[in-house]
Design an enzyme around this catalytic site. Structure first.
Site, PDB file in Angstrom:
ATOM      1  N   ASP A 185       0.818  -1.207   0.000  1.00 60.57           N
ATOM      2  CA  ASP A 185       0.000   0.000   0.000  1.00 60.57           C
ATOM      3  C   ASP A 185       0.859   1.267   0.000  1.00 60.57           C
ATOM      4  O   ASP A 185       1.813   1.384   0.771  1.00 60.57           O
ATOM      5  CB  ASP A 185      -0.883   0.041   1.249  1.00 60.57           C
ATOM      6  CG  ASP A 185      -1.775  -1.186   1.397  1.00 60.57           C
ATOM      7  OD1 ASP A 185      -1.301  -2.307   1.141  1.00 60.57           O
ATOM      8  OD2 ASP A 185      -2.935  -1.017   1.800  1.00 60.57           O
ATOM      9  N   HIS A 220      -1.077   4.473  -0.458  1.00 61.33           N
ATOM     10  CA  HIS A 220      -2.102   5.316   0.178  1.00 61.33           C
ATOM     11  C   HIS A 220      -1.818   6.818   0.070  1.00 61.33           C
ATOM     12  O   HIS A 220      -1.887   7.545   1.053  1.00 61.33           O
ATOM     13  CB  HIS A 220      -2.289   4.915   1.643  1.00 61.33           C
ATOM     14  CG  HIS A 220      -3.268   3.794   1.830  1.00 61.33           C
ATOM     15  ND1 HIS A 220      -4.576   3.870   1.403  1.00 61.33           N
ATOM     16  CD2 HIS A 220      -3.118   2.559   2.381  1.00 61.33           C
ATOM     17  CE1 HIS A 220      -5.198   2.730   1.680  1.00 61.33           C
ATOM     18  NE2 HIS A 220      -4.343   1.921   2.264  1.00 61.33           N
ATOM     19  N   ASP A 260      -4.111  -0.329  -3.383  1.00 57.75           N
ATOM     20  CA  ASP A 260      -4.248   0.799  -2.452  1.00 57.75           C
ATOM     21  C   ASP A 260      -3.179   1.862  -2.702  1.00 57.75           C
ATOM     22  O   ASP A 260      -2.502   2.325  -1.772  1.00 57.75           O
ATOM     23  CB  ASP A 260      -4.206   0.327  -0.994  1.00 57.75           C
ATOM     24  CG  ASP A 260      -5.527  -0.278  -0.544  1.00 57.75           C
ATOM     25  OD1 ASP A 260      -6.395  -0.535  -1.403  1.00 57.75           O
ATOM     26  OD2 ASP A 260      -5.694  -0.501   0.675  1.00 57.75           O
ATOM     27  N   ASP A 304      -6.173   7.050  -1.689  1.00 54.76           N
ATOM     28  CA  ASP A 304      -6.965   7.228  -0.464  1.00 54.76           C
ATOM     29  C   ASP A 304      -6.070   7.428   0.752  1.00 54.76           C
ATOM     30  O   ASP A 304      -4.923   7.033   0.785  1.00 54.76           O
ATOM     31  CB  ASP A 304      -7.916   6.047  -0.212  1.00 54.76           C
ATOM     32  CG  ASP A 304      -9.288   6.245  -0.837  1.00 54.76           C
ATOM     33  OD1 ASP A 304      -9.595   7.382  -1.237  1.00 54.76           O
ATOM     34  OD2 ASP A 304     -10.041   5.265  -0.939  1.00 54.76           O
ATOM     35  N   ARG A 305      -6.693   8.044   1.769  1.00 55.64           N
ATOM     36  CA  ARG A 305      -6.044   8.353   3.043  1.00 55.64           C
ATOM     37  C   ARG A 305      -5.046   9.500   2.900  1.00 55.64           C
ATOM     38  O   ARG A 305      -5.260  10.577   3.412  1.00 55.64           O
ATOM     39  CB  ARG A 305      -5.370   7.118   3.664  1.00 55.64           C
ATOM     40  CG  ARG A 305      -6.330   6.037   4.104  1.00 55.64           C
ATOM     41  CD  ARG A 305      -7.049   6.430   5.375  1.00 55.64           C
ATOM     42  NE  ARG A 305      -7.746   5.294   5.982  1.00 55.64           N
ATOM     43  CZ  ARG A 305      -8.408   5.352   7.115  1.00 55.64           C
ATOM     44  NH1 ARG A 305      -8.491   6.485   7.777  1.00 55.64           N
ATOM     45  NH2 ARG A 305      -9.026   4.287   7.606  1.00 55.64           N
ATOM     46  N   ASN A 330      -8.590  -2.797  -2.300  1.00 57.15           N
ATOM     47  CA  ASN A 330      -9.960  -2.487  -1.905  1.00 57.15           C
ATOM     48  C   ASN A 330     -10.247  -0.990  -1.940  1.00 57.15           C
ATOM     49  O   ASN A 330     -11.405  -0.572  -2.010  1.00 57.15           O
ATOM     50  CB  ASN A 330     -10.251  -3.038  -0.508  1.00 57.15           C
ATOM     51  CG  ASN A 330      -9.384  -2.418   0.570  1.00 57.15           C
ATOM     52  OD1 ASN A 330      -8.163  -2.473   0.505  1.00 57.15           O
ATOM     53  ND2 ASN A 330     -10.009  -1.837   1.584  1.00 57.15           N
ATOM     54  N   HIS A 331      -9.193  -0.154  -1.938  1.00 58.72           N
ATOM     55  CA  HIS A 331      -9.399   1.294  -2.022  1.00 58.72           C
ATOM     56  C   HIS A 331      -9.454   1.815  -3.459  1.00 58.72           C
ATOM     57  O   HIS A 331      -9.680   3.012  -3.653  1.00 58.72           O
ATOM     58  CB  HIS A 331      -8.332   2.036  -1.229  1.00 58.72           C
ATOM     59  CG  HIS A 331      -8.642   2.114   0.234  1.00 58.72           C
ATOM     60  ND1 HIS A 331      -9.296   3.171   0.802  1.00 58.72           N
ATOM     61  CD2 HIS A 331      -8.417   1.223   1.231  1.00 58.72           C
ATOM     62  CE1 HIS A 331      -9.451   2.953   2.102  1.00 58.72           C
ATOM     63  NE2 HIS A 331      -8.926   1.773   2.381  1.00 58.72           N
ATOM     64  N   HIS A 352      -3.891  -8.228  -3.305  1.00 57.80           N
ATOM     65  CA  HIS A 352      -3.944  -7.195  -2.273  1.00 57.80           C
ATOM     66  C   HIS A 352      -4.379  -7.726  -0.912  1.00 57.80           C
ATOM     67  O   HIS A 352      -3.737  -7.464   0.107  1.00 57.80           O
ATOM     68  CB  HIS A 352      -4.873  -6.058  -2.687  1.00 57.80           C
ATOM     69  CG  HIS A 352      -4.942  -4.970  -1.663  1.00 57.80           C
ATOM     70  ND1 HIS A 352      -3.896  -4.094  -1.443  1.00 57.80           N
ATOM     71  CD2 HIS A 352      -5.894  -4.636  -0.758  1.00 57.80           C
ATOM     72  CE1 HIS A 352      -4.205  -3.268  -0.469  1.00 57.80           C
ATOM     73  NE2 HIS A 352      -5.413  -3.575  -0.033  1.00 57.80           N
ATOM     74  N   ARG A 358     -12.736  -6.849   9.646  1.00 61.36           N
ATOM     75  CA  ARG A 358     -13.122  -5.661   8.890  1.00 61.36           C
ATOM     76  C   ARG A 358     -14.616  -5.617   8.600  1.00 61.36           C
ATOM     77  O   ARG A 358     -15.132  -4.585   8.165  1.00 61.36           O
ATOM     78  CB  ARG A 358     -12.353  -5.602   7.564  1.00 61.36           C
ATOM     79  CG  ARG A 358     -10.844  -5.568   7.730  1.00 61.36           C
ATOM     80  CD  ARG A 358     -10.164  -5.653   6.369  1.00 61.36           C
ATOM     81  NE  ARG A 358      -8.728  -5.809   6.482  1.00 61.36           N
ATOM     82  CZ  ARG A 358      -7.841  -4.824   6.513  1.00 61.36           C
ATOM     83  NH1 ARG A 358      -8.261  -3.577   6.426  1.00 61.36           N
ATOM     84  NH2 ARG A 358      -6.549  -5.062   6.603  1.00 61.36           N
ATOM     85  N   HIS A 401      -2.361  -4.741   2.409  1.00 62.40           N
ATOM     86  CA  HIS A 401      -3.663  -4.521   3.060  1.00 62.40           C
ATOM     87  C   HIS A 401      -3.613  -4.223   4.552  1.00 62.40           C
ATOM     88  O   HIS A 401      -4.585  -3.719   5.105  1.00 62.40           O
ATOM     89  CB  HIS A 401      -4.526  -5.757   2.784  1.00 62.40           C
ATOM     90  CG  HIS A 401      -5.999  -5.619   3.026  1.00 62.40           C
ATOM     91  ND1 HIS A 401      -6.719  -4.491   2.689  1.00 62.40           N
ATOM     92  CD2 HIS A 401      -6.899  -6.486   3.558  1.00 62.40           C
ATOM     93  CE1 HIS A 401      -7.991  -4.686   3.000  1.00 62.40           C
ATOM     94  NE2 HIS A 401      -8.128  -5.882   3.537  1.00 62.40           N
TER      95      HIS A 401
END
Length: 501
Positions: free
Chosen positions: A246, A248, A275, A278-279, A307-308, A356, A404, A431
C-alpha cells in the site's frame, strides 16, 4: 456533538451493580477503571493495539460497562477493524440505548464498509437525541445525500446501459496555454524526460496540465482493459524484481522508494500491490506517476487493484474529493472506470501469487477460477473478488469472520491447502499496517508487505518493499522510515462524514 479522540471522553462512573454469568462485578471494579485509564493513555499516544488489549482486559473485569465497548470500538476504527468496531458499538448501544457515541461509532463502521443506509439510521438517532447538535445534523444531511444519490443511480441503471466515461471526453478540445511551463509530452507520448519532470513538478506542488493528465489516464485505460484478471509475470533468473504494498497517497514516501530502490525501468521492474490512493492527500500525484511509468514501461511496471480502488472507499477516504479539487468530477469518474480494469492478482514465475487482500472463504480455489473472475465492476460484498481484495491472515487454523466486516480471516492450513492445490511456493499480500513494514506468517508461506510508513501520519510504522531475483524468488526486505511532506494532513479531502474516526 463532535467526536474527538478518547482524551475528550469524560470520566464516567463504572456501574458495579450488574453481574455476568453469576460472576459479581464488585470483585475488582477499581481494576477495570484503572485498565480503562491506561488504555485511554495508550490511545492518546496513538498506540491503538495496546489500547485494544487493555480495553479488552477491562471488559473482562466489567463486561456490562458500555463505555469500555465504546472506547474499544473507537480504537478498532483507528486500526481499520471495522467489523469489530461495529460489533462493539452495537453491544455498547444494547447496554445503554442512550449512548450517543455508540451510534456515532457504529455509523463510522457502517460507512467504512459502504453501508450508508444503515449509517443513516444511526445518524438519525443521534439527531433525535441531540437536535441542536450541528455536527450530527451535518453528518445526517451528508449521509442522506449519498443514500439518495445511490438510490437514483440504481434506479436509472435498470433501464440504461452504462456509458463509458472515456468515450464522453472531448479530448481534442482541450488546449494548452503558452504560459504552461510544466512537463510536456512528445507527440502525445510519455518519455523518461517527461516522467522525471513530472516527478519534480509534483514534488514542488505544481500541477500537471489537465490535457496531459487525461491523456495518461485514457492511455492506461486502453492498456488495463486488455489485461487479464490474473497477470503472469516472468522474471529471468538473474534479474531483480520489486514488490511494493500500500502507498495510500503518500507521494513523498513513494519518491523515497524510488530513491532507495531506483526508478522503474526495464532493468528495474515493479509491482504495486493495490491501495495506491486514499487516506494520504497526494493520491493524484501517486497514481499519475505510476500510470505514467506504466505507459513508459508497460511490461515492467504492474499495478494491482486494492480495496481502495473502489467508488465506496474513494467517496469516504479522500480520493474522490482530491480529484475533484485538483481536476474535476469527470476526471474522478474516469479514474473510477480505469480502476475497474486493474488486475486482481499477479503470479511470479508460476510460483508466487501476489494479491492485495488474501485467500478465500472456501477451499480448492484454483488459479483458473481467479482468471475467470468478472472484475470490471465495483467490488461485491462476497465471493472470490471480495475475498481477494479484503481478506486477512490469522494465526489460528481454519477461517473466521473478518475483523473488517468484509472478506474473511484465514489460517495457515487454508494457506497450505491453497498452495498445494495450485503448486505454488507462497503468497504475498498487503492490506495491513505492519510495524516493520512487512510480516512473515504461516510458516513463511504468507508474506505481508505495506509501503506507507507512519501511515496517516499517526501509526509510527515503517514501510517496506521486497526484492528478489527470478532464479530463486527468495524475498529480501527493505524497511524505511517516513520522509517529510508538505503541511497537508492525511484525508484533508475526505468526506466530513468520517472526520470523527
Amino acid at each position: 456533538m463532535s467526536e474527538g479522540d478518547v482524551s475528550t471522553v469524560p470520566a464516567e462512573t463504572v456501574n458495579n451493580s450488574s453481574s455476568n454469568n453469576g460472576k459479581s462485578l464488585d470483585d475488582d471494579p477499581r481494576s477495570a477503571e484503572e485498565l480503562k485509564s491506561q488504555a485511554n493513555e495508550h490511545f492518546r499516544k496513538k498506540e491503538y493495539e495496546d489500547a485494544i488489549q487493555l480495553y479488552t482486559k477491562a471488559i473482562d473485569k466489567d463486561p456490562k460497562n458500555h463505555i469500555l465497548y465504546g472506547n474499544r470500538s473507537f480504537a478498532y476504527l483507528k486500526t481499520e477493524c471495522f467489523g469489530y468496531a461495529y460489533l462493539d458499538a452495537s453491544y455498547a448501544i444494547e447496554l445503554d440505548k442512550k449512548y450517543i457515541k455508540g451510534y456515532y461509532r457504529r455509523a463510522a463502521a457502517q460507512m467504512a464498509n459502504g453501508k450508508f443506509k444503515e449509517a443513516l439510521k444511526d445518524f438519525e438517532t443521534v439527531t433525535k437525541f441531540c437536535p441542536r447538535d450541528q455536527d450530527a445534523k451535518a453528518k445526517y444531511t451528508e449521509c442522506k445525500k449519498i443514500v439518495s444519490q445511490k438510490a437514483f443511480e440504481k434506479a436509472i441503471s435498470v433501464d440504461t446501459v452504462k456509458k463509458s466515461v472515456a468515450e464522453s471526453i472531448d479530448f481534442d478540445s482541450m488546449t494548452i496555454d503558452d504560459s504552461y511551463d510544466g512537463p510536456k509530452m512528445v507527440d502525445g507520448k510519455v518519455t523518461l524526460e517527461f516522467m522525471q519532470q513530472l516527478i519534480e513538478t509534483f514534488k514542488n506542488e505544481k500541477p500537471l496540465h489537465r490535457k496531459y493528465a487525461y491523456k495518461i489516464v485514457l492511455d492506461c485505460r486502453e492498456i488495463f482493459s486488455k489485461s487479464p484478471t490474473l497477470v503472469d509475470i516472468t522474471i529471468p533468473d538473474d534479474k531483480k524484481f520489486t514488490v511494493c504494498g500500500d502507498i495510500h497517497g503518500q507521494f513523498y514516501d513513494l519518491l523515497n522508494i524510488f530513491k532507495l530502490n531506483g526508478l522503474p525501468s526495464e532493468e528495474n521492474p515493479y509491482l504495486f500491490n493495490g491501495d495506491v490512493v486514499d487516506r494520504g492527500s497526494f493520491s493524484v500525484e501517486c497514481i499519475l506517476v505510476l500510470f505514467g511509468f506504466k505507459l513508459l514501461y508497460p511490461n515492467h511496471l504492474f499495478i494491482a487493484r486494492g480495496n481502495h480502488e473502489s467508488e465506496t472507499m474513494n467517496k469516504i477516504f479522500g480520493f474522490e474529493g482530491e480529484v475533484k479539487n485538483k481536476f474535476s468530477q469527470q476526471m474522478y469518474d474516469l479514474f473510477a472506470e480505469v480502476f475497474e480494469y486493474l488486475p486482481l492478482a499477479h503470479c511470479l514465475n508460476d510460483k508466487v501469487l501476489v494479491m492485495h487482500g488474501g485467500l478465500f472463504n472456501k477451499d480448492n480455489v484454483t488459479l483458473e477460477q481467479i482468471r475467470q473472475i468478472d472484475r470490471v465492476r465495483q467490488p461485491p460484498e462476497e465471493g472470490l473478488m471480495c475475498d481477494i481484495l479484503w481478506s486477512d491472515p490469522m494465526a489460528n487454523t481454519g477461517r473466521s469472520p473478518s475483523k473488517r466486516g468484509v472478506g474473511v480471516q484465514f489460517g495457515p492450513d487454508v494457506t497450505e491447502n491453497f498452495l498445494k492445490t495450485n503448486k505454488l511456493d507462497y503468497i504475498i499480500r498487503s492490506h495491513e499496517v505492519k510495524e516493520t513494514g512487512y510480516e512473515i506468517a504461516h510458516d513463511g508461506k504468507c508474506i505481508t508487505v505495506f509501503s506507507a510508513p507512519n501511515y496517516c501520519d499517526q501509526m509510527g510504522n515503517l514501510g517496506a518493499f521486497i526484492n528478489f531475483k527470478g532464479g530463486d524468488l527468495k524475498p529480501q526486505f527493505t524497511s524505511f522510515k517516513e520522509v517529510p511532506h508538505p503541511d497537508k494532513k492525511p484525508m484533508c479531502y475526505s468526506s466530513n462524514l468520517f472526520n470523527f474516526a
